[in-house]
Design a protein around this motif. Structure first.
Motif, PDB file in Angstrom:
ATOM      1  N   LEU A  16      -5.941   9.677  13.296  1.00 53.08           N
ATOM      2  CA  LEU A  16      -4.969   8.414  12.846  1.00 53.08           C
ATOM      3  C   LEU A  16      -3.574   8.628  13.104  1.00 53.08           C
ATOM      4  CD1 LEU A  16      -5.071   5.971  11.151  1.00 53.08           C
ATOM      5  CD2 LEU A  16      -4.780   7.213   8.966  1.00 53.08           C
ATOM      6  N   GLU A  17      -3.096   7.604  13.800  1.00 52.79           N
ATOM      7  CA  GLU A  17      -1.687   7.574  13.743  1.00 52.79           C
ATOM      8  C   GLU A  17      -0.965   6.311  13.158  1.00 52.79           C
ATOM      9  OE1 GLU A  17       1.203   6.155  17.748  1.00 52.79           O
ATOM     10  OE2 GLU A  17       0.244   8.348  17.913  1.00 52.79           O
ATOM     11  N   VAL A  18       0.042   6.663  12.468  1.00 56.79           N
ATOM     12  CA  VAL A  18       0.683   5.490  11.535  1.00 56.79           C
ATOM     13  C   VAL A  18       2.287   5.600  11.642  1.00 56.79           C
ATOM     14  CG1 VAL A  18      -1.133   5.824   9.724  1.00 56.79           C
ATOM     15  CG2 VAL A  18       1.095   7.204   9.708  1.00 56.79           C
ATOM     16  N   SER A  19       3.068   4.526  10.936  1.00 57.63           N
ATOM     17  CA  SER A  19       4.187   4.517  11.282  1.00 57.63           C
ATOM     18  C   SER A  19       4.919   5.692  10.397  1.00 57.63           C
ATOM     19  CB  SER A  19       4.810   3.084  10.732  1.00 57.63           C
ATOM     20  OG  SER A  19       4.217   3.009   9.507  1.00 57.63           O
ATOM     21  N   ALA A  20       6.014   6.320  10.750  1.00 61.07           N
ATOM     22  CA  ALA A  20       6.720   7.389   9.995  1.00 61.07           C
ATOM     23  C   ALA A  20       7.141   6.950   8.499  1.00 61.07           C
ATOM     24  CB  ALA A  20       7.927   7.773  10.643  1.00 61.07           C
ATOM     25  N   GLN A  21       7.169   5.673   8.155  1.00 65.86           N
ATOM     26  CA  GLN A  21       7.349   5.300   6.775  1.00 65.86           C
ATOM     27  C   GLN A  21       6.121   3.957   6.535  1.00 65.86           C
ATOM     28  OE1 GLN A  21      11.269   5.723   4.997  1.00 65.86           O
ATOM     29  NE2 GLN A  21      10.814   3.389   4.676  1.00 65.86           N
ATOM     30  N   GLY A  22       5.635   4.324   5.432  1.00 65.45           N
ATOM     31  CA  GLY A  22       4.413   3.277   5.164  1.00 65.45           C
ATOM     32  C   GLY A  22       5.344   2.162   4.278  1.00 65.45           C
ATOM     33  N   LEU A  23       4.592   1.182   3.733  1.00 62.28           N
ATOM     34  CA  LEU A  23       4.897   0.308   2.575  1.00 62.28           C
ATOM     35  C   LEU A  23       3.784   0.309   1.678  1.00 62.28           C
ATOM     36  CD1 LEU A  23       6.657  -2.040   1.770  1.00 62.28           C
ATOM     37  CD2 LEU A  23       5.260  -3.489   2.850  1.00 62.28           C
ATOM     38  N   GLY A  24       4.189   0.704   0.482  1.00 63.88           N
ATOM     39  CA  GLY A  24       3.480   0.660  -0.671  1.00 63.88           C
ATOM     40  C   GLY A  24       3.495  -0.740  -1.230  1.00 63.88           C
ATOM     41  N   CYS A  25       2.398  -1.537  -1.530  1.00 69.10           N
ATOM     42  CA  CYS A  25       2.313  -3.109  -1.902  1.00 69.10           C
ATOM     43  C   CYS A  25       2.131  -3.123  -3.250  1.00 69.10           C
ATOM     44  CB  CYS A  25       1.023  -3.602  -0.922  1.00 69.10           C
ATOM     45  SG  CYS A  25       1.701  -3.659   0.932  1.00 69.10           S
ATOM     46  N   MET A  26       1.779  -2.102  -4.098  1.00 67.83           N
ATOM     47  CA  MET A  26       1.370  -2.317  -5.579  1.00 67.83           C
ATOM     48  C   MET A  26       2.142  -3.344  -6.297  1.00 67.83           C
ATOM     49  SD  MET A  26       1.040   0.906  -8.429  1.00 67.83           S
ATOM     50  CE  MET A  26       2.776   0.769  -8.666  1.00 67.83           C
ATOM     51  N   SER A  27       3.687  -2.931  -6.308  1.00 62.89           N
ATOM     52  CA  SER A  27       4.428  -3.745  -7.166  1.00 62.89           C
ATOM     53  C   SER A  27       4.531  -5.221  -6.778  1.00 62.89           C
ATOM     54  CB  SER A  27       5.735  -3.284  -7.104  1.00 62.89           C
ATOM     55  OG  SER A  27       6.205  -3.218  -5.409  1.00 62.89           O
ATOM     56  N   MET A  28       4.044  -5.587  -5.571  1.00 60.99           N
ATOM     57  CA  MET A  28       3.776  -7.019  -5.118  1.00 60.99           C
ATOM     58  C   MET A  28       3.003  -7.831  -6.109  1.00 60.99           C
ATOM     59  SD  MET A  28       3.769  -6.733  -1.186  1.00 60.99           S
ATOM     60  CE  MET A  28       4.815  -5.857  -0.167  1.00 60.99           C
ATOM     61  N   SER A  29       1.979  -7.115  -6.678  1.00 62.77           N
ATOM     62  CA  SER A  29       0.996  -7.685  -7.569  1.00 62.77           C
ATOM     63  C   SER A  29       1.056  -7.262  -9.073  1.00 62.77           C
ATOM     64  CB  SER A  29      -0.437  -7.442  -6.826  1.00 62.77           C
ATOM     65  OG  SER A  29      -0.517  -8.118  -5.576  1.00 62.77           O
ATOM     66  N   GLY A  30       2.058  -6.914  -9.537  1.00 62.42           N
ATOM     67  CA  GLY A  30       2.184  -6.571 -10.840  1.00 62.42           C
ATOM     68  C   GLY A  30       2.492  -5.053 -11.150  1.00 62.42           C
ATOM     69  N   THR A  31       1.948  -4.344 -12.081  1.00 68.62           N
ATOM     70  CA  THR A  31       2.379  -3.055 -12.570  1.00 68.62           C
ATOM     71  C   THR A  31       3.747  -2.731 -13.054  1.00 68.62           C
ATOM     72  OG1 THR A  31       0.605  -2.319 -11.210  1.00 68.62           O
ATOM     73  CG2 THR A  31       2.008  -0.619 -11.932  1.00 68.62           C
ATOM     74  N   TYR A  32       4.542  -3.251 -11.943  1.00 70.08           N
ATOM     75  CA  TYR A  32       6.096  -3.004 -12.212  1.00 70.08           C
ATOM     76  C   TYR A  32       6.702  -4.575 -12.554  1.00 70.08           C
ATOM     77  CZ  TYR A  32       6.030   1.672 -10.159  1.00 70.08           C
ATOM     78  OH  TYR A  32       5.690   2.801  -9.844  1.00 70.08           O
ATOM     79  N   GLY A  33       6.061  -5.110 -13.645  1.00 72.66           N
ATOM     80  CA  GLY A  33       6.543  -6.383 -14.163  1.00 72.66           C
ATOM     81  C   GLY A  33       5.518  -7.421 -13.467  1.00 72.66           C
ATOM     82  N   PRO A  34       5.719  -8.572 -13.633  1.00 75.36           N
ATOM     83  CA  PRO A  34       4.831  -9.641 -13.094  1.00 75.36           C
ATOM     84  C   PRO A  34       4.676  -9.750 -11.594  1.00 75.36           C
ATOM     85  CG  PRO A  34       6.941 -10.876 -13.816  1.00 75.36           C
ATOM     86  CD  PRO A  34       7.006  -9.409 -14.359  1.00 75.36           C
ATOM     87  N   PRO A  35       3.438 -10.200 -11.394  1.00 73.29           N
ATOM     88  CA  PRO A  35       3.278 -10.585  -9.965  1.00 73.29           C
ATOM     89  C   PRO A  35       4.370 -11.355  -9.451  1.00 73.29           C
ATOM     90  CG  PRO A  35       1.329 -11.036 -11.238  1.00 73.29           C
ATOM     91  CD  PRO A  35       2.219 -10.919 -12.137  1.00 73.29           C
ATOM     92  N   LYS A  36       4.655 -11.153  -7.977  1.00 71.80           N
ATOM     93  CA  LYS A  36       5.747 -11.926  -7.143  1.00 71.80           C
ATOM     94  C   LYS A  36       4.969 -12.858  -6.384  1.00 71.80           C
ATOM     95  CE  LYS A  36       8.763  -9.013  -8.809  1.00 71.80           C
ATOM     96  NZ  LYS A  36       7.890  -8.080  -9.638  1.00 71.80           N
ATOM     97  N   PRO A  37       5.641 -13.991  -6.076  1.00 74.03           N
ATOM     98  CA  PRO A  37       5.214 -14.889  -5.511  1.00 74.03           C
ATOM     99  C   PRO A  37       4.726 -14.739  -4.224  1.00 74.03           C
ATOM    100  CG  PRO A  37       7.523 -15.717  -6.460  1.00 74.03           C
ATOM    101  CD  PRO A  37       7.287 -14.103  -6.651  1.00 74.03           C
ATOM    102  N   GLU A  38       3.449 -15.319  -3.794  1.00 74.31           N
ATOM    103  CA  GLU A  38       2.886 -14.865  -2.489  1.00 74.31           C
ATOM    104  C   GLU A  38       3.690 -15.653  -1.494  1.00 74.31           C
ATOM    105  OE1 GLU A  38      -0.952 -17.194  -0.811  1.00 74.31           O
ATOM    106  OE2 GLU A  38      -1.504 -15.550  -2.126  1.00 74.31           O
ATOM    107  N   PRO A  64      -6.139  -6.561 -11.145  1.00 73.86           N
ATOM    108  CA  PRO A  64      -6.755  -6.071 -10.078  1.00 73.86           C
ATOM    109  C   PRO A  64      -7.415  -6.920  -9.051  1.00 73.86           C
ATOM    110  CG  PRO A  64      -7.983  -6.356 -11.948  1.00 73.86           C
ATOM    111  CD  PRO A  64      -6.627  -6.745 -12.541  1.00 73.86           C
ATOM    112  N   PHE A  65      -7.361  -6.502  -7.944  1.00 74.62           N
ATOM    113  CA  PHE A  65      -8.060  -7.461  -6.613  1.00 74.62           C
ATOM    114  C   PHE A  65      -6.918  -8.172  -5.888  1.00 74.62           C
ATOM    115  CE2 PHE A  65     -11.609  -7.189  -9.908  1.00 74.62           C
ATOM    116  CZ  PHE A  65     -12.130  -6.162  -9.319  1.00 74.62           C
ATOM    117  N   THR A  66      -6.029  -8.739  -6.612  1.00 75.60           N
ATOM    118  CA  THR A  66      -5.115  -9.633  -6.067  1.00 75.60           C
ATOM    119  C   THR A  66      -4.473  -8.919  -5.086  1.00 75.60           C
ATOM    120  OG1 THR A  66      -3.500  -9.366  -7.828  1.00 75.60           O
ATOM    121  CG2 THR A  66      -5.056 -11.150  -8.195  1.00 75.60           C
ATOM    122  N   ASN A  67      -3.873  -7.697  -4.919  1.00 73.65           N
ATOM    123  CA  ASN A  67      -3.037  -7.339  -3.860  1.00 73.65           C
ATOM    124  C   ASN A  67      -3.902  -7.185  -2.807  1.00 73.65           C
ATOM    125  OD1 ASN A  67      -1.526  -4.399  -2.937  1.00 73.65           O
ATOM    126  ND2 ASN A  67      -0.512  -5.783  -3.604  1.00 73.65           N
TER     127      ASN A  67
END
Length: 349
Positions: A16-38, A64-67
């Motif tokens: 597996l090869e990936v970018s040297a930095q990734g993007l965590g997408c969790m906060s886009m769909s809640g957890t750290y406040g309300p979900p953000k607009p799609e 759950p599931f929305t991310n």
């Protein structure tokens, strides 16, 4: 930021090869406040991919599931071919508490559901989000869960297997059933307990390391302000380190990092993230954000160079005896509670 500047790394020894930095997408769909607009999050994801950040991290529990549904929409139109997509199974919220499962039927059902939400035929990296703790008296040996994941690899539904929040011994047992490509763990300037056994075990076995919350859940971006601006639904309000009595002490850590960042000509978040990048070319941090400006700033951490002396100075700011408060509440499972019974004790129903 031009595409390709981010660079690439080999995650683990399985291909597996990936970018040297990734993007965590969790906060886009809640957890750290309300979900953000799609309509705001999909352009952010596309911007990340165009910038060379192609390693995207999600989970079925986010939302759950929305991310996963969000990622599924964002990956349309030829974007899928450009990314390495990681998702997870094994954790769900029932009655406000974590329910952890790893039984084969559940593993398979979760994989099929994630494939459908993501509009994929195959998941690049599939993590067990938390090791099975469904019922203490009937915990499944880790070998049983990995055995089902191995079948999913053979069927072409997933390419690589990962673990999240797993102890060193659990990693070894899992790896003996099928090679583990990556272990996801919390690793930042103020969370370093994984360095004693887990990191060395991963390196011994050729397993890649994915660092989540490399910015201390936003602490190294804005210090005390990261607490003062939290919304009522923000998960961080309940984390011990973010409680007022502990943050009053912990804010000193941010102030010291901020002072050093000023000397270096970068932001404190870039400095803290650069520290993670300097841990080795087998480490991929996955900072999350919901804003393009913050994303661009995170990419800048790749170009902050630190000497051994500067690394040691940074580490002195957030040593174990300095940080106040645990990283999670006591009822949330972590690698410290990930041990499962030996395979010899298990009998299939």
């Amino acid at each position: 930021m031009e595409a390709g500047r981010v660079g690439r790394l080999k995650l683990g020894s399985q291909g597996l090869e990936v970018s040297a930095q990734g993007l965590g997408c969790m906060s886009m769909s809640g957890t750290y406040g309300p979900p953000k607009p799609e309509q705001d999050m999909i352009p952010l994801i596309h911007h990340a991919v165009h910038s060379g950040v192609t390693f995207l991290d999600t989970s079925d529990v986010y939302g759950p599931f929305t991310n996963e549904i969000l990622l599924g929409k964002a990956l349309k139109g030829g974007v899928r071919e450009k990314v390495e997509l990681a998702t997870k199974f094994g954790g769900s919220f029932g009655d406000g508490k974590w329910e952890i499962r790893g039984d084969p039927a559940y593993v398979r059902a979760c994989c099929e559901a994630s494939l459908k939400r993501l509009h994929l035929d195959c998941i690049d990296l599939y993590y067990q989000h938390r090791v099975d703790q469904h019922r203490v008296d009937t915990r499944l040996p880790i070998e049983v869960t990995i055995g089902e994941l191995k079948k999913l690899v053979e069927e072409g539904k997933i390419k690589y297997i990962g673990l999240s929040e797993a102890s060193a011994s659990t990693i070894r047992r899992a790896h003996a059933v099928h090679p583990i490509t990556a272990v996801q763990l919390e690793w930042s300037l103020w969370t370093r307990d994984v360095e004693q056994e887990i990191i060395p075990t991963c390196r011994e076995l050729g397993i890649g390391i994915v660092a989540y919350s490399p910015l201390g859940r936003g602490f190294f971006s804005s210090g005390l302000k990261s607490v003062e601006n939290l919304s009522d639904g923000d998960f961080r309000k309940f984390l011990p380190r973010f409680l007022p009595e502990n943050m009053e002490h912990n804010k000193i850590i941010f102030e010291r990092v901020n002072e050093m960042a000023t000397r270096k000509g970068c932001t404190p978040s870039q400095l803290a993230l650069a520290w993670v990048h300097h841990q080795g070319n087998d480490v991929c941090p996955i900072p999350g954000t919901t804003k393009i400006n913050n994303f661009n700033q995170n990419i800048g951490a790749l170009f902050v160079k630190l000497t051994p002396e500067e690394m040691a100075e940074l580490e002195s700011f957030a040593s174990d005896d300095v940080v106040k408060g645990d990283r999670y509440m006591t009822d949330i499972p972590t690698w410290e509670t990930s041990e499962t019974p030996p395979l010899s004790s298990w009998k299939a129903a």
